[in-house]
Design an enzyme around this catalytic site. Sequence first.
Site, PDB file in Angstrom:
ATOM      1  CB  SER A  61      -0.855   0.028   1.267  1.00  0.00           C
ATOM      2  OG  SER A  61      -0.039   0.318   2.394  1.00  0.00           O
ATOM      3  CG  ASP A  62       1.497   5.933  -1.179  1.00  0.00           C
ATOM      4  OD1 ASP A  62       2.458   5.953  -0.373  1.00  0.00           O
ATOM      5  OD2 ASP A  62       1.312   6.844  -2.009  1.00  0.00           O
ATOM      6  CD1 TRP A  63       5.138   4.895   4.892  1.00  0.00           C
ATOM      7  CD2 TRP A  63       4.906   3.792   2.971  1.00  0.00           C
ATOM      8  NE1 TRP A  63       6.167   3.980   4.803  1.00  0.00           N
ATOM      9  CE2 TRP A  63       6.041   3.291   3.637  1.00  0.00           C
ATOM     10  CE3 TRP A  63       4.565   3.204   1.764  1.00  0.00           C
ATOM     11  CZ2 TRP A  63       6.848   2.263   3.126  1.00  0.00           C
ATOM     12  CZ3 TRP A  63       5.366   2.178   1.245  1.00  0.00           C
ATOM     13  CH2 TRP A  63       6.472   1.731   1.926  1.00  0.00           C
ATOM     14  N   GLY A  64      -0.220   4.465   4.348  1.00  0.00           N
ATOM     15  CA  GLY A  64      -1.482   4.910   4.945  1.00  0.00           C
ATOM     16  C   GLY A  64      -2.656   4.790   3.997  1.00  0.00           C
TER      17      GLY A  64
END
Length: 757
Positions: A231-234
């Site tokens: 995932s992209d961060w968050g």
Amino acid sequence: MTRKEMEEIVSKMTVAEKASLCSGGDFWHTKAVERLGIPTMMVSDGPHGLRKQKQEGDHLGVNDSIVAVCYPAGCATAASFDRELLKEMGEALGTACQAEEVGVILGPAVNIKRSPLCGRNFEYYSEDPYLAGEIAASYIKGVQSKNVGTSIKHFMANSQETRRMSSDSQIDERTMREIYMPAFETAVKEAKPWTVMCSYNRINGTYAAENKKLLTDVLREEWGFDGFVVSDWGAVNDRAAGIRAGLDLEMPASFGVNDKRIEEAVADGSLSEELLDQAVIRILEIVYRFAENQDKNAVFDKEAQHALSRRVAEESLVLLKNEGILPLKKDQKLAFIGQYAKKPRYQGGGSSHINSYKVTGALEMVKDLPNITYARGFDDTEDVIDEAMIAEAVKAASEAEAAVIFAGLPDAFESEGYDRSHMRMPEGQNKLIEEVAKVQPNVVVVLHNGSPVEMPWLSKVKGVLEAYLGGEAVGEAEYAILFGEVNPSGKLAETFPCKLEDNPSYLFYIGEGDRVEYREGIFVGYRYYDKKKMDVLFPFGHGLSYTQFAYSDLTLDKSSMNDTDGLTVSCKVTNTGSVEGKEVVQLYVADVESDVIRPEKELKGFEKVALKPGETKTVTFKLDKRAFAYYNEQIRDFHVETGDFKILVGSSSKDIRLEEKVHVTSTVQLPKNYHMNTTFGDLLKDERAREFLEPLYKACTMLEACDTNSAESGLGSSSKAMQDAMMVYMPLRALISFQNGSLDFDQLQEVLDKFNS
Ligand code: BGC
């Protein structure tokens, strides 16, 4: 470790252990499982340098990272149009990762530049998916040749920063397939990235992080991706839905919160344990791939990499305008003006921010030249007109033989996290250039920016060098190009429109609330400006050289082919000037006549060739079906319409030098779906249908009426045109009204069934 061994490890894990492995241990590491000897792996940004954080982690470029070499950002490296160079840069980054024990570098970033306003354009490659895909694949091959993974990002349609964590990109299938997906597709198919990073945003209503169509159906099943998706961060919204869709690793740590959700979902049966196992195995495969191929002898030679960064910049800077002013001479009396001469803006803000090894500005490079003066010209921390600084610069310029103004966009004007609100440079800098140009006819502007700017002063200056965000050695590259030690060879990977309002996404960009409609469809960048025959400031593919190139002998290995055949195209390029140089030969394909709406032409090949004065080289391109195809939603595949295609070869999208034609025959029969409302015109294109319809056409009472009337009224050809149009656009069912009762619906249906069979 073999897959079987990994499966064995997974079989020994509890659901809690498996769930826990699907999210990071902290900001930058996957989790270790001591009980089973599973090691941890570090990942780091990227893409144009190593942003390894040893202490406090963040994804905004706030806390410090280790000292590393900052390469030119994506906006610049794409302009090199140089696959080998990107591979070399990738190798260097891979070596740095090995030396620093980083298993995956988070890049390349390949989102399409939909608007010049996107705050992150500086990191992205191009408005053109073919170019972005080729550059990305080369970068990935380079990094991964050192047994370090990449994470191509942000998959996908993350073309704005506004509301990036919740926005919903509404895109039709054809646009997705032709514009927003192919850079990922090419990279996945050609270079096999170890990981793919899904974007924050939603696509057609579903978050990328839980979008099965994207993460599994397309990415894995169609394109053959075999690494893990992070995932992209968050970016995780619903963790269990993510695992079901094909999101394997969540980053950064969720502090157990989402692990719990995975466990609960397995317990209540809404997530199958097999899918969880699959995610764990995918993660383990990459963790072990790195662990087993760590290179303890790797050395991050920063001095050597700094030199490479300079070379990359030299290949990437784009000479936009040159009215006989460049190259400069070293004994000329020159005024270097602008803060960016001393302290260049060479990288962007946010997660890609590098703690640079050393930065050279152009001013430092000329310190030993006798006749150089410097005036700061502007302060880029404030968007104001500083009359005193401008006056000082004007004085310096008036006393020199030429002025070189190092201008551009300040950090605050473009960054990850937000978009630009306009396409202008700061007023103070525009005024500075105007005022200097009033007293000095010989002005060169060197631009430091990650995305196009408007240039109200363009006609008043003789030269413009686009230095983009050219990395820590940008000043060295500027020096080499300004004084002719290096012949510029970069070409624009994006169009510079005259003004923001010209951009095709202008009316819809950033959307309404979270909803962002990509209404311009496939008409992104030059695909739009070309079709509209619009003037632009500088076209896609444009870039000047200190020499000239002549094109000749365009040859196609066949003049007609099936869409399943390959086409080999070659041409000759000669350096007709007096210095050596490099030319980016660009190949565009144009569908001459089409039933679907298509761009005027599309880039389908490019080669960068180095030529000594007088030297000629043959450049060869290989085209396959995709070069001629559009995405057909009916068959859910790329399709070529039978007909003629133009092969256009040139020096930019607006400077086509050679042209040839090839006839391509489709080997795919589109399914027929004729119905009562299919028009006569469409049916007449079908041979079988024509046989039946022609007699009916002739027997049509409407035709008789038209014939009589036109004879009586003397309307002649205009009546004939009307009559043809009426017939062509008439739905089949309407025949009944014009056949004197000789046809009914049942008869027509019978015929339709025959046509459709
Ligand atoms: C960015 C990614 C980056 C990640 C980690 C995110 O905010 O969108 O590109 O890799 O942070 O820093």
